[in-house]
Design a protein around this motif. Structure first.
Motif, PDB file in Angstrom:
ATOM      1  N   PRO A  87      49.025  43.716  32.937  1.00  0.00           N
ATOM      2  CA  PRO A  87      49.140  42.405  33.790  1.00  0.00           C
ATOM      3  C   PRO A  87      48.375  42.183  35.237  1.00  0.00           C
ATOM      4  O   PRO A  87      47.418  43.260  34.800  1.00  0.00           O
ATOM      5  CB  PRO A  87      50.249  43.674  34.211  1.00  0.00           C
ATOM      6  CG  PRO A  87      49.745  44.612  34.503  1.00  0.00           C
ATOM      7  CD  PRO A  87      49.288  44.888  33.082  1.00  0.00           C
ATOM      8  N   ILE A  88      47.658  40.770  34.769  1.00  0.00           N
ATOM      9  CA  ILE A  88      46.439  40.568  35.417  1.00  0.00           C
ATOM     10  C   ILE A  88      47.285  39.775  37.127  1.00  0.00           C
ATOM     11  O   ILE A  88      48.042  38.365  36.500  1.00  0.00           O
ATOM     12  CB  ILE A  88      46.247  39.307  34.774  1.00  0.00           C
ATOM     13  CG1 ILE A  88      45.396  40.566  33.602  1.00  0.00           C
ATOM     14  CG2 ILE A  88      44.861  38.851  35.254  1.00  0.00           C
ATOM     15  CD1 ILE A  88      43.955  39.451  32.664  1.00  0.00           C
ATOM     16  N   GLN A  89      46.792  40.348  37.771  1.00  0.00           N
ATOM     17  CA  GLN A  89      47.132  39.204  39.157  1.00  0.00           C
ATOM     18  C   GLN A  89      46.578  38.469  39.183  1.00  0.00           C
ATOM     19  O   GLN A  89      45.190  37.813  38.903  1.00  0.00           O
ATOM     20  CB  GLN A  89      46.705  40.362  40.365  1.00  0.00           C
ATOM     21  CG  GLN A  89      47.882  41.709  40.687  1.00  0.00           C
ATOM     22  CD  GLN A  89      47.655  41.812  41.699  1.00  0.00           C
ATOM     23  OE1 GLN A  89      46.964  42.111  42.751  1.00  0.00           O
ATOM     24  NE2 GLN A  89      48.901  43.347  41.894  1.00  0.00           N
ATOM     25  N   PHE A 105      41.296  36.924  42.579  1.00  0.00           N
ATOM     26  CA  PHE A 105      39.319  36.568  42.385  1.00  0.00           C
ATOM     27  C   PHE A 105      39.382  37.998  41.436  1.00  0.00           C
ATOM     28  O   PHE A 105      38.632  38.001  40.857  1.00  0.00           O
ATOM     29  CB  PHE A 105      39.060  36.476  43.212  1.00  0.00           C
ATOM     30  CG  PHE A 105      37.561  36.490  43.052  1.00  0.00           C
ATOM     31  CD1 PHE A 105      36.786  35.532  42.715  1.00  0.00           C
ATOM     32  CD2 PHE A 105      36.479  37.488  43.716  1.00  0.00           C
ATOM     33  CE1 PHE A 105      35.724  35.581  41.933  1.00  0.00           C
ATOM     34  CE2 PHE A 105      35.402  37.622  43.288  1.00  0.00           C
ATOM     35  CZ  PHE A 105      35.068  36.691  42.912  1.00  0.00           C
ATOM     36  N   TYR A 106      39.683  39.193  42.498  1.00  0.00           N
ATOM     37  CA  TYR A 106      38.925  40.425  41.459  1.00  0.00           C
ATOM     38  C   TYR A 106      39.702  40.591  40.645  1.00  0.00           C
ATOM     39  O   TYR A 106      39.362  41.855  39.749  1.00  0.00           O
ATOM     40  CB  TYR A 106      39.151  41.253  43.008  1.00  0.00           C
ATOM     41  CG  TYR A 106      38.256  41.252  44.183  1.00  0.00           C
ATOM     42  CD1 TYR A 106      37.139  41.564  44.258  1.00  0.00           C
ATOM     43  CD2 TYR A 106      39.012  40.706  45.642  1.00  0.00           C
ATOM     44  CE1 TYR A 106      36.140  40.930  45.058  1.00  0.00           C
ATOM     45  CE2 TYR A 106      37.716  40.676  46.378  1.00  0.00           C
ATOM     46  CZ  TYR A 106      36.187  40.252  46.788  1.00  0.00           C
ATOM     47  OH  TYR A 106      35.799  40.545  47.405  1.00  0.00           O
ATOM     48  N   ALA A 107      40.471  40.446  40.547  1.00  0.00           N
ATOM     49  CA  ALA A 107      42.027  40.993  38.671  1.00  0.00           C
ATOM     50  C   ALA A 107      40.172  40.936  37.664  1.00  0.00           C
ATOM     51  O   ALA A 107      40.888  40.862  36.551  1.00  0.00           O
ATOM     52  CB  ALA A 107      42.644  40.139  38.724  1.00  0.00           C
ATOM     53  N   SER A 134      45.020  31.120  41.064  1.00  0.00           N
ATOM     54  CA  SER A 134      46.031  31.295  40.419  1.00  0.00           C
ATOM     55  C   SER A 134      45.507  30.187  39.326  1.00  0.00           C
ATOM     56  O   SER A 134      45.311  31.027  37.377  1.00  0.00           O
ATOM     57  CB  SER A 134      47.126  30.760  40.634  1.00  0.00           C
ATOM     58  OG  SER A 134      47.732  31.579  41.649  1.00  0.00           O
ATOM     59  N   LYS A 135      45.425  29.248  39.243  1.00  0.00           N
ATOM     60  CA  LYS A 135      45.093  28.676  37.818  1.00  0.00           C
ATOM     61  C   LYS A 135      43.865  28.804  36.949  1.00  0.00           C
ATOM     62  O   LYS A 135      44.117  29.054  35.765  1.00  0.00           O
ATOM     63  CB  LYS A 135      44.945  27.337  38.179  1.00  0.00           C
ATOM     64  CG  LYS A 135      46.841  26.221  38.363  1.00  0.00           C
ATOM     65  CD  LYS A 135      47.120  24.973  39.114  1.00  0.00           C
ATOM     66  CE  LYS A 135      47.927  24.507  39.312  1.00  0.00           C
ATOM     67  NZ  LYS A 135      48.092  23.862  40.803  1.00  0.00           N
ATOM     68  N   GLU A 136      42.383  29.043  38.273  1.00  0.00           N
ATOM     69  CA  GLU A 136      41.577  29.234  37.299  1.00  0.00           C
ATOM     70  C   GLU A 136      41.495  30.985  37.675  1.00  0.00           C
ATOM     71  O   GLU A 136      40.664  30.560  35.758  1.00  0.00           O
ATOM     72  CB  GLU A 136      39.827  29.157  39.152  1.00  0.00           C
ATOM     73  CG  GLU A 136      40.014  27.759  39.253  1.00  0.00           C
ATOM     74  CD  GLU A 136      39.453  28.028  40.485  1.00  0.00           C
ATOM     75  OE1 GLU A 136      38.194  28.503  40.840  1.00  0.00           O
ATOM     76  OE2 GLU A 136      39.078  26.595  41.789  1.00  0.00           O
TER      77      GLU A 136
END
Length: 181
Positions: free
Chosen positions: A115-117, A120-122, A161-163
């Protein structure tokens, strides 16, 4: 007649216990099971199709308690090996940290769902996770695969989110689930 599936959930993330109905949980926690190896079969009714081995606050000290144990990376794998024929699926929920419990989970697992939030730091954490998965594959579990990546905490109103999704899609060769959470 359709077969009723049996599922086991091993919880290494203490916060998940808040949302799990207590009638599904065993009275023994995952940390106690790792230390004492009591019988799960005697703890659960034979009609139960869902078994949850919950975390508790004692899990926080597991890293220190297991430091001198030989083959400590294999603790969960050895336990689940004895139970694998009793369950159709075994899910291991891990906290978002790379510690001995996560290594145990990857050593015991057939595959990893990442799972990836959409934050940015994800992306930074993802590269460390992929490195750890590769190390586990090389040293402890050569059959470990990455099932795919699922995006969480997606907010369609933000560019971030899109980036994050675009960066992950461009940089990873793993399957990316279409569902955004």
């Amino acid at each position: 007649m359709k077969k009723i599936l049996a599922t086991m959930l091993v919880v290494f993330a203490v916060t998940l216990n808040v949302i799990i109905p207590t009638f599904f949980m065993l009275e023994i926690s995952v940390i106690a099971y790792l230390k004492q190896k009591p019988s799960l079969r005697s703890s659960t009714p034979s009609t139960s199709r869902l078994l949850i081995l919950p975390a508790n606050m004692n899990l926080a000290g597991a890293e220190i308690e297991f430091v001198n144990i030989k083959d400590r990376e294999q603790l969960l794998k050895n336990i689940l090996y004895l139970l694998k024929d009793d369950f159709d699926y075994i899910f291991i929920d891990c906290p978002p940290s790379l510690n001995m419990l996560t290594i145990n989970a990857m050593t015991a697992a057939d595959s990893v769902l990442v799972p990836i939030q959409c934050e940015f730091y994800a992306i930074e954490g993802l590269s460390q996770l992929i490195y750890t998965i590769d190390m586990v594959k090389q040293r402890l579990n050569p059959n470990l695969t990455v099932n795919g990546v699922v995006f969480t905490m997606y907010n369609s109103a933000t560019n971030l989110s899109k980036e994050v999704i675009e960066n992950v899609k461009a940089g990873l060769n793993y399957y990316k689930y279409k569902t955004l959470i």
